[in-house]
Design an enzyme around this catalytic site. Structure first.
Site, short mmCIF file in Angstrom:
data_model
loop_
_atom_site.label_atom_id
_atom_site.label_comp_id
_atom_site.label_asym_id
_atom_site.label_seq_id
_atom_site.Cartn_x
_atom_site.Cartn_y
_atom_site.Cartn_z
N ARG A 295 0.81 -1.23 0.00
CA ARG A 295 0.00 0.00 0.00
C ARG A 295 0.84 1.27 0.00
O ARG A 295 0.63 2.18 -0.80
CB ARG A 295 -0.91 0.02 1.25
CG ARG A 295 -1.92 -1.04 1.23
CD ARG A 295 -2.27 -1.50 2.66
NE ARG A 295 -2.89 -2.79 2.61
CZ ARG A 295 -2.19 -3.92 2.46
NH1 ARG A 295 -0.88 -3.92 2.44
NH2 ARG A 295 -2.82 -5.06 2.35
N THR A 296 1.78 1.35 0.94
CA THR A 296 2.48 2.61 1.17
C THR A 296 3.35 2.99 -0.03
O THR A 296 3.30 4.11 -0.53
CB THR A 296 3.35 2.49 2.43
OG1 THR A 296 2.56 1.94 3.48
CG2 THR A 296 3.89 3.84 2.87
N HIS B 24 4.58 5.35 11.82
CA HIS B 24 4.20 5.26 10.41
C HIS B 24 3.25 6.44 10.19
O HIS B 24 2.03 6.29 10.13
CB HIS B 24 3.50 3.92 10.18
CG HIS B 24 3.23 3.57 8.75
ND1 HIS B 24 3.39 4.46 7.70
CD2 HIS B 24 2.77 2.40 8.19
CE1 HIS B 24 3.06 3.84 6.57
NE2 HIS B 24 2.69 2.61 6.84
N LYS C 296 25.45 -5.87 -0.81
CA LYS C 296 26.92 -6.00 -0.81
C LYS C 296 27.52 -5.34 0.42
O LYS C 296 28.75 -5.19 0.51
CB LYS C 296 27.51 -5.34 -2.06
CG LYS C 296 27.00 -5.92 -3.38
CD LYS C 296 27.57 -5.11 -4.54
CE LYS C 296 26.77 -5.32 -5.80
NZ LYS C 296 27.03 -4.28 -6.79
N ARG D 59 11.31 3.40 4.24
CA ARG D 59 10.86 2.42 5.24
C ARG D 59 12.06 1.58 5.65
O ARG D 59 12.83 1.13 4.78
CB ARG D 59 9.76 1.53 4.67
CG ARG D 59 9.37 0.39 5.58
CD ARG D 59 8.17 -0.39 5.10
NE ARG D 59 6.95 0.38 5.26
CZ ARG D 59 5.73 -0.11 5.06
NH1 ARG D 59 5.58 -1.38 4.68
NH2 ARG D 59 4.66 0.64 5.24
N1 CP Z 1 -0.39 -0.34 6.00
C1 CP Z 1 0.80 -0.52 5.37
O1 CP Z 1 1.80 0.11 5.70
O2 CP Z 1 0.75 -1.43 4.37
P1 CP Z 1 2.00 -1.86 3.47
O3 CP Z 1 2.96 -2.60 4.37
O4 CP Z 1 1.41 -2.76 2.40
O5 CP Z 1 2.63 -0.63 2.92
#
Ligand code: CP
Length: 315
Positions: free
Chosen positions: A57-58, A135, A85, A107
């Site tokens: 999603r993100t 998040h 590496k 992330r």
């Molecule tokens: N909710 C969320 O962060 O989903 P993803 O891990 O698919 O990005």
């Protein structure tokens, strides 16, 4: 505009900034409803996605958001990069920055890594999830979805259920919901409840029935088996029985209560299949709203004062 370089967490984001992002996202949602859902506001800007952990999603919604605003995107797939590496985070950030992105959406499994990265780049760093810490854009899209479905956030009762300990979503949601005036109850196995979490202004409930009684929003969290040490709860079946959400349990909540989940869901564990597919559940609306909210964040960090609605896209 947001008068900050980076968006790293909702703990350090003010009520006014959150309000601005949510209001801007309303306009972005209107743009997305047009026959050509695209504006040239960020033409000439480049957004780089740098994900050290999996995402559906993100990552896709940040890339979609950048494109809808006319920006170019660069995407680094860490598993196929020189990180394998042994390239360090610092050197990866310095290298990616040398390619000139205006924003890096990042992330990482380590809490605090976007904060570290932000010191080594002039690009705006947006935290797309750091370990168990935060998040923030998930927290913002959750606030946006609650406001859209309930007309407000202030004064609502919201229950967050599940693996609070490992959940960066729970932390961003707690900051977001409490700052915007909602009351938050938490419930989950005691082994998955952070110590002294009450200091954030939430109420901890031992039983799920107590947590969801009369609430306006039930927010279910994914069990994060990948972040857990063994033995934090007896079994997945036991977890589903004690902390899972199903239509019968939802009867304890307010009559029009909605059920949310950040995804990906574990059907039959934290949420029953019937509940997941019910029209009381707004999981896919959350995903849709993620696009508008991430457009708002990119625009407010990178937009430089131009109206998001300035002109129409001719590409
Ligand atoms: N909710 C969320 O962060 O989903 P993803 O891990 O698919 O990005």
């Amino acid at each position: 505009m947001l008068h900050r370089k980076d968006l790293l967490g909702l703990q350090e984001t003010s009520v006014e900034e959150i309000q601005l992002i949510l209001d801007t996202a309303e306009g972005m949602k209107q743009i997305l409803s047009r026959p050509i859902p695209k504006v040239p506001t960020l033409r000439g800007k480049t957004v780089c996605t740098l994900f050290y952990e999996a995402s559906t999603r993100t990552r896709t919604s940040f890339e979609g958001a950048a494109k809808a605003l006319g920006a170019d995107t660069m995407s680094l797939t860490v598993a196929a990069s020189s990180v394998t590496k042994g390239e360090t985070l610092k050197d990866t950030i310095l290298t990616v920055s040398s390619l000139g992105p205006h924003a890096i959406v990042m992330r990482h499994k380590m809490s605090g890594s976007p904060h570290f990265a932000a010191k080594y780049t002039k690009a705006h760093v947006i935290n797309a999830g750091d370990g168990c810490h935060e998040h923030p854009t998930q927290g913002l899209l959750d606030l946006f979805t609650v406001r859209e479905k309930k007309g407000r956030v202030e004064g609502l009762q919201i229950a967050i259920i599940g693996d609070i300990l490992h959940s960066r979503v729970a932390r961003s949601d707690i900051w977001g919901y409490t700052k915007m005036g909602a009351s938050v109850r938490l419930c989950g196995p005691s082994t998955l409840m952070p110590v002294e979490i009450e200091k954030t202004g939430v109420t901890v409930c031992r039983r799920i029935e107590e947590a969801i009684e009369g609430v306006d929003v039930v927010y279910m969290l994914r069990i994060q088996l990948e972040r857990q040490q063994a033995g934090l709860f007896p079994s997945v079946l036991e977890y589903a029985r004690l902390f899972g959400m199903n239509p019968k349990r939802l009867e304890l909540a307010a009559p029009e209560a909605i059920v949310m989940h950040p995804g990906p869901i574990n059907r039959g564990i934290e949420i029953s299949a019937e509940m997941a597919d019910s029209d009381r559940t707004v999981i896919l609306d959350q995903v849709t709203n993620g696009l508008a909210v991430r457009m708002a964040v990119l625009y407010l960090l990178l937009g430089g004062g131009a109206s998001p609605d300035e002109g129409t896209d001719e590409t």
